[in-house]
Design a protein around this motif. Structure first.
Motif, PDB file in Angstrom:
ATOM      1  N   ALA A  84      -1.292  22.500  -9.374  1.00 42.36           N
ATOM      2  CA  ALA A  84      -1.068  20.794  -9.104  1.00 42.36           C
ATOM      3  C   ALA A  84      -2.740  21.059  -8.694  1.00 42.36           C
ATOM      4  CB  ALA A  84      -0.898  19.834  -8.367  1.00 42.36           C
ATOM      5  N   GLU A  85      -3.524  22.290  -8.437  1.00 42.24           N
ATOM      6  CA  GLU A  85      -4.940  22.023  -7.790  1.00 42.24           C
ATOM      7  C   GLU A  85      -5.469  21.808  -8.897  1.00 42.24           C
ATOM      8  OE1 GLU A  85      -5.935  25.532  -5.917  1.00 42.24           O
ATOM      9  OE2 GLU A  85      -5.080  24.911  -3.940  1.00 42.24           O
ATOM     10  N   GLU A  86      -5.260  22.226 -10.435  1.00 41.47           N
ATOM     11  CA  GLU A  86      -6.752  21.527 -11.656  1.00 41.47           C
ATOM     12  C   GLU A  86      -6.015  20.518 -12.495  1.00 41.47           C
ATOM     13  OE1 GLU A  86      -5.206  23.260 -15.968  1.00 41.47           O
ATOM     14  OE2 GLU A  86      -3.273  23.995 -14.761  1.00 41.47           O
ATOM     15  N   LEU A  87      -4.797  19.467 -12.079  1.00 41.42           N
ATOM     16  CA  LEU A  87      -4.674  18.258 -12.567  1.00 41.42           C
ATOM     17  C   LEU A  87      -5.852  17.469 -12.494  1.00 41.42           C
ATOM     18  CD1 LEU A  87      -0.849  17.791 -11.413  1.00 41.42           C
ATOM     19  CD2 LEU A  87      -2.188  18.734 -13.112  1.00 41.42           C
ATOM     20  N   PRO A  88      -6.911  17.523 -10.908  1.00 39.97           N
ATOM     21  CA  PRO A  88      -7.896  16.205 -11.232  1.00 39.97           C
ATOM     22  C   PRO A  88      -8.401  16.470 -11.950  1.00 39.97           C
ATOM     23  CG  PRO A  88      -7.650  17.020  -8.871  1.00 39.97           C
ATOM     24  CD  PRO A  88      -6.844  17.541 -10.295  1.00 39.97           C
ATOM     25  N   SER A  89      -8.892  17.852 -12.496  1.00 44.95           N
ATOM     26  CA  SER A  89     -10.344  18.823 -13.558  1.00 44.95           C
ATOM     27  C   SER A  89      -9.381  17.789 -14.962  1.00 44.95           C
ATOM     28  CB  SER A  89     -10.582  19.361 -13.497  1.00 44.95           C
ATOM     29  OG  SER A  89      -9.283  20.612 -13.833  1.00 44.95           O
ATOM     30  N   LEU A  90      -8.501  17.528 -15.362  1.00 45.11           N
ATOM     31  CA  LEU A  90      -7.721  17.480 -16.735  1.00 45.11           C
ATOM     32  C   LEU A  90      -8.904  16.350 -16.823  1.00 45.11           C
ATOM     33  CD1 LEU A  90      -4.674  18.780 -16.895  1.00 45.11           C
ATOM     34  CD2 LEU A  90      -6.561  20.297 -17.533  1.00 45.11           C
ATOM     35  N   SER A  91      -8.863  15.854 -18.381  1.00 40.63           N
ATOM     36  CA  SER A  91      -9.000  14.756 -19.503  1.00 40.63           C
ATOM     37  C   SER A  91      -8.072  13.826 -18.972  1.00 40.63           C
ATOM     38  CB  SER A  91      -9.157  14.886 -20.357  1.00 40.63           C
ATOM     39  OG  SER A  91      -8.658  15.463 -21.310  1.00 40.63           O
ATOM     40  N   ALA A  92      -7.916  12.536 -18.670  1.00 45.13           N
ATOM     41  CA  ALA A  92      -6.715  11.869 -19.013  1.00 45.13           C
ATOM     42  C   ALA A  92      -5.937  12.237 -19.941  1.00 45.13           C
ATOM     43  CB  ALA A  92      -7.108  10.565 -19.576  1.00 45.13           C
ATOM     44  N   LEU A  93      -6.371  12.971 -21.392  1.00 42.82           N
ATOM     45  CA  LEU A  93      -5.004  12.845 -22.556  1.00 42.82           C
ATOM     46  C   LEU A  93      -5.007  14.616 -22.125  1.00 42.82           C
ATOM     47  CD1 LEU A  93      -7.261  12.055 -25.612  1.00 42.82           C
ATOM     48  CD2 LEU A  93      -5.424  11.115 -24.341  1.00 42.82           C
ATOM     49  N   GLY A  94      -5.946  15.223 -21.595  1.00 43.10           N
ATOM     50  CA  GLY A  94      -5.125  16.229 -20.761  1.00 43.10           C
ATOM     51  C   GLY A  94      -4.257  16.241 -19.884  1.00 43.10           C
ATOM     52  N   MET A  95      -4.753  15.094 -19.086  1.00 43.47           N
ATOM     53  CA  MET A  95      -2.909  15.204 -17.911  1.00 43.47           C
ATOM     54  C   MET A  95      -1.750  14.473 -19.056  1.00 43.47           C
ATOM     55  SD  MET A  95      -2.093  14.940 -14.935  1.00 43.47           S
ATOM     56  CE  MET A  95      -0.438  14.855 -14.809  1.00 43.47           C
ATOM     57  N   LEU A  96      -1.935  13.349 -19.467  1.00 45.08           N
ATOM     58  CA  LEU A  96      -0.861  12.770 -20.360  1.00 45.08           C
ATOM     59  C   LEU A  96      -0.288  14.116 -21.344  1.00 45.08           C
ATOM     60  CD1 LEU A  96       0.480  10.535 -21.248  1.00 45.08           C
ATOM     61  CD2 LEU A  96      -0.867  10.426 -23.468  1.00 45.08           C
ATOM     62  N   ASP A  97      -1.604  15.038 -21.987  1.00 44.55           N
ATOM     63  CA  ASP A  97       0.159  16.391 -22.572  1.00 44.55           C
ATOM     64  C   ASP A  97       1.376  16.558 -21.085  1.00 44.55           C
ATOM     65  OD1 ASP A  97      -1.492  15.713 -25.009  1.00 44.55           O
ATOM     66  OD2 ASP A  97      -3.106  17.493 -24.789  1.00 44.55           O
ATOM     67  N   ARG A  98       0.066  17.302 -20.236  1.00 48.56           N
ATOM     68  CA  ARG A  98       0.785  18.108 -19.271  1.00 48.56           C
ATOM     69  C   ARG A  98       2.105  17.317 -18.376  1.00 48.56           C
ATOM     70  NH1 ARG A  98      -1.365  21.565 -16.014  1.00 48.56           N
ATOM     71  NH2 ARG A  98      -2.583  22.187 -17.153  1.00 48.56           N
ATOM     72  N   GLN A  99       1.721  15.787 -17.959  1.00 48.54           N
ATOM     73  CA  GLN A  99       2.457  15.267 -18.232  1.00 48.54           C
ATOM     74  C   GLN A  99       4.275  14.721 -19.112  1.00 48.54           C
ATOM     75  OE1 GLN A  99       3.354  13.496 -14.751  1.00 48.54           O
ATOM     76  NE2 GLN A  99       5.297  12.822 -15.750  1.00 48.54           N
ATOM     77  N   GLU A 100       3.828  15.323 -20.301  1.00 53.15           N
ATOM     78  CA  GLU A 100       4.738  14.764 -21.802  1.00 53.15           C
ATOM     79  C   GLU A 100       5.654  16.502 -21.508  1.00 53.15           C
ATOM     80  OE1 GLU A 100       2.790  13.302 -24.740  1.00 53.15           O
ATOM     81  OE2 GLU A 100       2.635  11.002 -24.326  1.00 53.15           O
ATOM     82  N   GLN A 101       4.446  17.802 -21.395  1.00 58.09           N
ATOM     83  CA  GLN A 101       5.251  18.177 -21.070  1.00 58.09           C
ATOM     84  C   GLN A 101       6.795  19.118 -19.782  1.00 58.09           C
ATOM     85  OE1 GLN A 101       2.533  21.722 -19.716  1.00 58.09           O
ATOM     86  NE2 GLN A 101       4.337  23.215 -21.297  1.00 58.09           N
ATOM     87  N   ALA A 102       6.036  18.168 -19.160  1.00 59.95           N
ATOM     88  CA  ALA A 102       7.283  18.113 -18.049  1.00 59.95           C
ATOM     89  C   ALA A 102       8.410  16.829 -18.380  1.00 59.95           C
ATOM     90  CB  ALA A 102       6.915  17.417 -16.691  1.00 59.95           C
ATOM     91  N   ALA A 103       8.099  15.557 -19.213  1.00 64.65           N
ATOM     92  CA  ALA A 103       8.879  15.192 -19.300  1.00 64.65           C
ATOM     93  C   ALA A 103       9.906  15.878 -20.752  1.00 64.65           C
ATOM     94  CB  ALA A 103       8.311  14.338 -19.604  1.00 64.65           C
ATOM     95  N   ARG A 104       9.202  16.350 -21.425  1.00 69.87           N
ATOM     96  CA  ARG A 104      10.199  17.206 -22.348  1.00 69.87           C
ATOM     97  C   ARG A 104      11.232  18.150 -22.179  1.00 69.87           C
ATOM     98  NH1 ARG A 104       4.999  17.406 -25.047  1.00 69.87           N
ATOM     99  NH2 ARG A 104       5.201  19.661 -24.660  1.00 69.87           N
TER     100      ARG A 104
END
Length: 270
Positions: A76-96
């Motif tokens: 989770a430490e890297e999450l603030p450094s992701l772009s908004a779309l990068g974070m959305l990609d990460r969230q959608e990966q978990a949701a999938r």
């Protein structure tokens, strides 16, 4: 056919009984916390299980003392450094990944052997049935780390399981729900003893496996789909189609003949 010799980094697959596949979250040193790799492996395994007709029930549990501690804070430490779309990609990966578990066409039983926090709690909600040991505890911890309780399906599934008011209280406070309270609320179907969680889970799995495979699959499809439709008429339409389809399957004929052979009369007045 599931390859039980295939090596995963974060999960283990085992066949403890005929027709039963056990998926164990396997990061006990990190309380089975979720990582990007675990999300990938859960999704991959779920899709393989979904097309394996030999699997009749899926059991999910955790290695060691926890079921799942949620998202690994090191990841989770890297999450603030992701772009908004990068974070959305990460969230959608978990949701999938979690959606793929819920979409497995056979019953999914969660054997909750310890704490299930954050995304770990969300994973338990993907199961059709939840059994827990006295060590089981639940924590919708999202608000405690600055996130929303609307995460990984929790805001949709939890109110339907325990009611909107109790779900709101648990989500807003982020408090821990112990095993006894979880059973009382309906978050756990059954609270087992300290040492018989997997034994009780496998007994239930065998009971399910004793029934028609087609009937069980169609039952799960109807129960899930009818949570999402808006009318009784639509529910009946789906049920009618499922029953009509099953009468054209060999499973139904065999099951009916077996039931007739062992049936005893209910009324004996004649």
């Amino acid at each position: 056919m599931i390859d039980l010799d295939l090596r995963y980094q974060t999960i283990l697959l085992d066949a403890p009984a005929e027709g039963v596949l056990q998926l164990t979250l396997n990061r006990p040193d990190r309380y089975n916390a979720m990582t990007v790799t675990m999300f990938d492996e859960l999704e991959t395994a779920a899709r393989a299980i979904s097309v394996d007709r030999d699997v009749r029930v899926l059991v999910i549990t955790g290695a060691g003392k926890a079921f799942c501690a949620g998202y690994d804070l090191d990841d989770a430490e890297e999450l603030p450094s992701l772009s908004a779309l990068g974070m959305l990609d990460r969230q959608e990966q978990a949701a999938r990944a979690l959606s793929a578990i819920r979409a497995v066409p056979v019953p999914v039983i969660a054997a909750i052997n310890g704490p299930a926090a954050g995304g770990g709690m969300s994973l338990t909600l993907m199961a059709d049935i939840r059994l827990g040991s006295p060590a089981a505890k639940f924590n919708a911890a999202f608000v405690r780390i600055g996130l929303s309780a609307g995460d990984l399906g929790t805001s949709w599934l939890l109110p339907r399981l325990i009611g909107p008011s109790v779900a709101a209280e648990i989500g807003f406070t982020g408090r821990v729900v112990g095993a006894e309270e979880a059973e009382r609320l309906g978050l756990l179907n059954t609270l087992t003893a300290d040492d018989d969680l997997l034994e009780r889970t496998l007994a239930m799995a065998r009971q399910i496996c004793a029934n028609s495979p087609g009937g069980i699959r169609m039952s799960k499809r109807a129960l899930q789909a009818n949570m999402e439709i808006s009318s009784f008429a639509a529910a009946l339409e789906l049920e009618n189609r499922g029953q009509a389809l099953l009468t054209r399957c060999e499973d139904m004929t065999e099951a009916l003949d077996a039931f007739k052979a062992k049936r005893t009369p209910i009324f004996s007045g004649r």
